[in-house]
Motif scaffolding. Structure first.
Motif, short mmCIF file in Angstrom:
data_model
loop_
_atom_site.label_atom_id
_atom_site.label_comp_id
_atom_site.label_asym_id
_atom_site.label_seq_id
_atom_site.Cartn_x
_atom_site.Cartn_y
_atom_site.Cartn_z
N LEU A 129 -34.64 53.45 -103.96
CA LEU A 129 -34.10 54.61 -103.22
C LEU A 129 -35.16 55.60 -102.76
O LEU A 129 -34.82 56.72 -102.37
CB LEU A 129 -33.07 55.34 -104.09
N LEU A 130 -36.44 55.23 -102.79
CA LEU A 130 -37.48 56.15 -102.34
C LEU A 130 -37.40 56.34 -100.82
O LEU A 130 -37.54 55.38 -100.06
CB LEU A 130 -38.86 55.63 -102.71
N ALA A 157 -35.68 62.27 -98.42
CA ALA A 157 -34.88 62.71 -99.58
C ALA A 157 -35.58 62.26 -100.86
O ALA A 157 -35.05 61.41 -101.60
CB ALA A 157 -33.46 62.14 -99.51
N PRO A 158 -36.75 62.81 -101.17
CA PRO A 158 -37.52 62.34 -102.33
C PRO A 158 -36.80 62.55 -103.65
O PRO A 158 -37.03 61.81 -104.61
CB PRO A 158 -38.81 63.17 -102.26
N GLU A 172 -34.89 60.86 -108.99
CA GLU A 172 -33.88 60.82 -110.05
C GLU A 172 -33.58 59.39 -110.48
O GLU A 172 -33.38 59.12 -111.68
CB GLU A 172 -32.61 61.52 -109.57
N ASP A 173 -33.52 58.47 -109.51
CA ASP A 173 -33.24 57.07 -109.86
C ASP A 173 -34.40 56.47 -110.65
O ASP A 173 -34.19 55.73 -111.61
CB ASP A 173 -32.98 56.27 -108.59
N ALA A 174 -35.64 56.79 -110.25
CA ALA A 174 -36.80 56.28 -110.97
C ALA A 174 -36.90 56.90 -112.36
O ALA A 174 -37.32 56.23 -113.32
CB ALA A 174 -38.07 56.55 -110.18
N ALA A 175 -36.51 58.17 -112.48
CA ALA A 175 -36.64 58.87 -113.76
C ALA A 175 -35.83 58.21 -114.86
O ALA A 175 -36.27 58.16 -116.02
CB ALA A 175 -36.22 60.33 -113.60
N ARG A 176 -34.66 57.69 -114.53
CA ARG A 176 -33.82 57.09 -115.57
C ARG A 176 -34.42 55.78 -116.10
O ARG A 176 -34.05 55.33 -117.19
CB ARG A 176 -32.40 56.89 -115.07
N ARG A 177 -35.37 55.20 -115.35
CA ARG A 177 -36.06 54.01 -115.86
C ARG A 177 -37.42 54.38 -116.45
O ARG A 177 -37.90 53.72 -117.37
CB ARG A 177 -36.25 52.98 -114.73
N MET A 178 -38.03 55.43 -115.91
CA MET A 178 -39.33 55.86 -116.42
C MET A 178 -39.22 56.52 -117.79
O MET A 178 -40.07 56.33 -118.66
CB MET A 178 -39.98 56.82 -115.44
N ARG A 179 -38.16 57.30 -118.00
CA ARG A 179 -38.02 58.06 -119.26
C ARG A 179 -38.05 57.15 -120.49
O ARG A 179 -38.80 57.42 -121.45
CB ARG A 179 -36.74 58.90 -119.22
N PRO A 180 -37.29 56.06 -120.53
CA PRO A 180 -37.35 55.17 -121.70
C PRO A 180 -38.75 54.56 -121.90
O PRO A 180 -39.16 54.32 -123.04
CB PRO A 180 -36.31 54.09 -121.40
N LEU A 181 -39.47 54.32 -120.80
CA LEU A 181 -40.82 53.78 -120.91
C LEU A 181 -41.76 54.80 -121.55
O LEU A 181 -42.59 54.45 -122.40
CB LEU A 181 -41.34 53.37 -119.54
N LEU A 182 -41.61 56.06 -121.16
CA LEU A 182 -42.44 57.11 -121.75
C LEU A 182 -42.13 57.29 -123.23
O LEU A 182 -43.04 57.45 -124.05
CB LEU A 182 -42.22 58.43 -121.00
N VAL A 183 -40.85 57.23 -123.56
CA VAL A 183 -40.46 57.37 -124.97
C VAL A 183 -41.03 56.22 -125.79
O VAL A 183 -41.59 56.43 -126.88
CB VAL A 183 -38.93 57.40 -125.10
N ARG A 184 -40.93 55.00 -125.27
CA ARG A 184 -41.45 53.85 -126.01
C ARG A 184 -42.97 53.90 -126.10
O ARG A 184 -43.56 53.55 -127.15
CB ARG A 184 -41.01 52.55 -125.33
N ALA A 185 -43.64 54.36 -125.03
CA ALA A 185 -45.10 54.50 -125.07
C ALA A 185 -45.51 55.51 -126.14
O ALA A 185 -46.50 55.31 -126.85
CB ALA A 185 -45.62 54.93 -123.71
N LEU A 244 -41.71 63.55 -110.06
CA LEU A 244 -41.35 62.78 -111.25
C LEU A 244 -42.28 63.11 -112.41
O LEU A 244 -41.84 63.31 -113.55
CB LEU A 244 -41.41 61.29 -110.92
N VAL A 245 -43.59 63.16 -112.13
CA VAL A 245 -44.57 63.48 -113.16
C VAL A 245 -44.29 64.85 -113.76
O VAL A 245 -44.20 65.02 -114.98
CB VAL A 245 -46.00 63.43 -112.58
N PHE A 246 -44.14 65.86 -112.91
CA PHE A 246 -43.93 67.22 -113.39
C PHE A 246 -42.63 67.34 -114.19
O PHE A 246 -42.59 67.98 -115.24
CB PHE A 246 -43.89 68.20 -112.22
N GLU A 247 -41.58 66.71 -113.69
CA GLU A 247 -40.26 66.84 -114.32
C GLU A 247 -40.21 66.16 -115.69
O GLU A 247 -39.81 66.77 -116.69
CB GLU A 247 -39.20 66.23 -113.40
N LEU A 248 -40.66 64.91 -115.74
CA LEU A 248 -40.52 64.16 -116.99
C LEU A 248 -41.48 64.63 -118.07
O LEU A 248 -41.10 64.79 -119.23
CB LEU A 248 -40.74 62.67 -116.73
#
Length: 410
Positions: free
Chosen positions: A167-168, A172-173, A178-191, A214-218
């Motif tokens: 959806l990039l 409408a960034p 938001e769609d990428a964040a829901r996949r990135m967040r679990p990766l950051l948590v696991r890292a 995305l970087v700033f938000e997460l």
């Protein structure tokens, strides 16, 4: 490759062939495609003439197809360390034992479906766990495992935002973010749980706003402020990169994160795409069109990044000896310790430079792609373009340009 670096027509023909190779289903098919592309080359050197003669018979096409398939595989293996993280472990350990860390990149360009994005996220998760399990047995390498701010993770994975969402859209960034964040967040948590580093790659201009957002938000979320170590890429060929870096450094200095952001400074790998796309729309290209301007900007960004210590950890990614020497000299001028600067190179392009830096006791990291031929084709073509460019440092070096000229200021 030497012939291609001197002949634009031949370079175009060979790269078109490389691009179509994964779709060919037989040796005869490969040979016919290669001959078809080579027919468009007006001035054919002897090796090309020989290939054209071979394509005239069925037996000749079989031999030509086998040779060309082997050639493409050889080039791919020069840049790509394995089809899977597990297959790459032997190479990664060898590099670590010889003084070089790795940032693993799972090949795959922009996704077009949610299912593809889910598969990419699952591959990233598997890579984190595979590397973390293996890294415990690697020998100690103090230069690679700490700087003056503290511990550095052994495991380092690069991810692409464009592969985490279909959806990039530049208009409408926030939707893609938001769609990428829901996949990135679990990766950051696991890292964070594994003590790994997650690096967010920067791609074409139209993804920059979504990536930075995305970087700033997460990374500012309370759950992720304590970790993991994370970073992103800054592209020096962009005219707006100085303003972008200031924006990042302002955020980094105000952030409550415990881990400083890692900024990988690169020249940029999408120059041709950005120029062609801009000209098709009648726009001014967003990138410097004179290589010297890009090199000058790289040195300016290097200094600014080093001045920002300790809010940002600098990772200087270049194969240009002048750029590398400038970074090291500037760091020492500013009173930084050598261990507080990381140098990064691409697998297959900067191997000799990486070995030299490691021998000098510098921290060096090699960017190692992993994936199959189809997923890696766009990456492979970009690397071949870089390796045959008439203006690249590596190309000039291969052509025997005097070292004094190579090291001259831009």
């Amino acid at each position: 490759m030497q012939l291609a670096s001197h002949d634009a027509e031949l370079r175009a023909a060979l790269f078109r062939f490389v691009d179509v190779t994964p779709a060919c289903r037989s040796l005869d098919d490969l040979a016919r495609h290669l001959a078809g592309y080579l027919e468009e080359v007006d001035d054919r050197p002897p090796p090309i003439q020989a290939a054209m003669r071979m394509s005239g018979t069925k037996a000749g096409r079989a031999a030509l197809g086998a040779a060309s398939a082997a050639g493409v595989r050889h080039m791919a293996h020069r840049f790509i360390v394995g089809e899977t993280p597990s297959a790459a472990l032997k190479t990664i350990r060898h590099l670590w034992e010889n003084g070089a860390a790795v940032s693993l990149d799972l090949l795959g360009e922009a996704t077009v479906t949610q299912a593809e994005a889910d598969r990419y996220a699952a591959r990233c998760l598997d890579a984190l766990e595979t590397l973390a399990e293996a890294a415990g047995s690697w020998p100690e390498r103090p230069v690679l495992e700490a700087d003056s701010l503290g511990r550095l993770p052994r495991v380092n994975l690069s991810v692409k935002v464009s592969a985490l969402t279909p959806l990039l859209r530049p208009e409408a960034p926030e939707v893609g973010r938001e769609d990428a964040a829901r996949r990135m967040r679990p990766l950051l948590v696991r890292a964070r749980e594994l003590g790994a580093h997650l690096h967010i790659d920067m791609e074409s201009v139209d993804t920059i706003e979504a990536t930075l957002g995305l970087v700033f938000e997460l990374l500012d979320e309370p759950e992720l402020r304590e970790g993991p170590s994370a970073g992103f890429v800054m592209q020096a060929y962009l005219r707006e990169s100085p303003e972008q870096l200031e924006r990042v450094l302002d955020w980094a200095s105000a952030s409550r994160r415990e881990q400083p952001i890692v900024v990988r400074l690169v020249k940029g790998a999408y120059w041709d795409h950005e120029v062609v796309d801009a000209r098709q729309h009648g726009w001014t290209p967003p990138v410097f069109e004179d290589k010297r301007e890009s090199d000058r900007n790289f040195e300016g960004l290097t200094r600014r990044l080093l001045e920002a210590w300790p809010h940002a950890r600098p990772a200087i990614a270049s194969h240009n000896l002048r750029s590398v020497a400038h970074a090291l000299a500037t760091a020492r001028e500013l009173g930084r310790e050598d261990r507080d600067v990381e140098f990064q190179v691409l697998r297959g392009l900067g191997d000799d430079l990486a070995a030299a830096l490691a021998d000098l006791g510098q921290r060096v990291r090699i960017y190692c792609p992993v994936g199959d031929m189809v997923a890696g084709m766009a990456y492979l073509v970009r690397r071949l373009l870089e390796n045959t460019s008439n203006e690249s440092f590596l190309g000039e070096q291969q052509r025997g340009t005097p070292i004094e000229q190579l090291l001259a200021g831009p």
